[in-house]
Write an enzyme that holds these catalytic residues in place. Structure first.
Site, PDB file in Angstrom:
ATOM      1  N   CYS A  24       8.022  -1.171   2.757  1.00  4.58           N
ATOM      2  CA  CYS A  24       9.069  -0.791   3.718  1.00  4.58           C
ATOM      3  C   CYS A  24      10.440  -0.661   3.061  1.00  4.58           C
ATOM      4  O   CYS A  24      11.316   0.072   3.528  1.00  4.58           O
ATOM      5  CB  CYS A  24       9.198  -1.826   4.829  1.00  4.58           C
ATOM      6  SG  CYS A  24       7.655  -2.364   5.547  1.00  4.58           S
TER       7      CYS A  24
ATOM      8  N   HIS B 286       2.331  -0.761  11.824  1.00  4.98           N
ATOM      9  CA  HIS B 286       2.281   0.459  11.021  1.00  4.98           C
ATOM     10  C   HIS B 286       0.972   0.512  10.239  1.00  4.98           C
ATOM     11  O   HIS B 286       0.397  -0.540   9.924  1.00  4.98           O
ATOM     12  CB  HIS B 286       3.435   0.483  10.004  1.00  4.98           C
ATOM     13  CG  HIS B 286       4.769   0.837  10.587  1.00  4.98           C
ATOM     14  ND1 HIS B 286       5.923   0.156  10.255  1.00  4.98           N
ATOM     15  CD2 HIS B 286       5.151   1.814  11.455  1.00  4.98           C
ATOM     16  CE1 HIS B 286       6.947   0.686  10.906  1.00  4.98           C
ATOM     17  NE2 HIS B 286       6.502   1.697  11.634  1.00  4.98           N
TER      18      HIS B 286
END
Length: 258
Positions: free
Chosen positions: A253, A166
């Site tokens: 996250c 990511h």
């Protein structure tokens, strides 16, 4: 500068031991330890002056504690994403009711197939959103996202990813023009206007720090990064995220901050 008042988190599920990982050599997460680390994470967030909404664990979704991926929250509205990993796609339907506690229908938008988008690929810098094109976030998802942003008077730009899962695996904005960068992001022209704090390769995991109301939460066990963040003038808190690292997860996250 953005100030956060609310944070949404979700308790880890016992099934997290079956979560997605690109680093099986780190071993499976210890569920009991993961729960303790999650408690410490919530405590650190509360120290930063935010209200924390804690959602229950979802056993059918092993990675669902990573609430950042199924939603993106801006100052103008919330966006329910369409996560790119098949085993995680249903998480979007589970996060939406929680998001709707804070936003009405007019201020909730959706990414729809064939577009995919993971919130971990979205980095907010004021009213500009950098979006990583990754294995989880495709061109159509990014196009839809930019269209939604435009409707809200916000803007975005695409950052192609070469190595990381990511975008925020390797670059994170700390406000005040400061950005933590590691690996491929050290030389990316997209970020050259910022004061880039370079993270050494052996502490690359700790590029994923989060700024919450003037304090930066840093993963425990990365002394070089901790010192660099403190040298940049920030108050710091550390939280151990060792069990989440085993699932390619980090500090950002584990929460939606808005």
């Amino acid at each position: 500068m953005t100030a956060f008042t609310n944070v949404i988190v979700r308790r880890p599920a016992k099934s997290m031991v079956e979560g997605i990982t690109s680093a099986p050599e780190l071993g499976k997460p210890d569920y009991e330890l993961a729960c303790k680390q999650h408690d410490d994470y919530i405590a650190a967030l509360k120290q930063c002056g935010v209200e924390v909404t804690v959602l229950p664990a979802l056993e059918q979704f092993p990675d669902s504690c990573f609430v950042e991926d199924p939603a993106v929250i801006t100052r103008k509205g919330a966006l329910i994403t369409n996560p790119g990993a098949a085993s995680r796609n249903g998480e979007k339907d589970e996060i939406e009711p929680a998001v709707r506690q804070f936003f009405d229908d007019e201020h909730v938008a959706h990414i729809v197939a064939p577009g995919t988008l993971d919130g971990g690929d979205v980095m907010m810098v004021g009213d500009h959103f950098y979006v990583g094109r990754s294995a989880r976030t495709n061109e159509e998802g990014i196009r839809q996202f930019f269209e939604i942003l435009e409707g809200w008077g916000l803007e975005g730009s695409e950052v192609p990813l070469e190595h990381v899962l990511h975008l925020k695996t390797g670059v994170n904005y700390l406000e005040d023009g400061n950005m933590l960068v590691s690996g491929e992001f050290v030389t990316k022209p997209d970020f050259e206007q910022y004061n880039r704090i370079e993270i050494p390769e052996d502490e690359a995991y700790a590029a994923n720090c989060i700024w919450v109301n003037g304090t930066v939460i840093v993963p425990e066990g990365y002394p070089t990064v901790l010192a660099a963040v403190q040298d940049a003038g920030y108050e710091t808190l550390t939280v151990d995220t060792s069990e989440y690292r085993k699932l390619d997860g980090g500090l950002s996250c584990l929460s939606l901050r808005f």
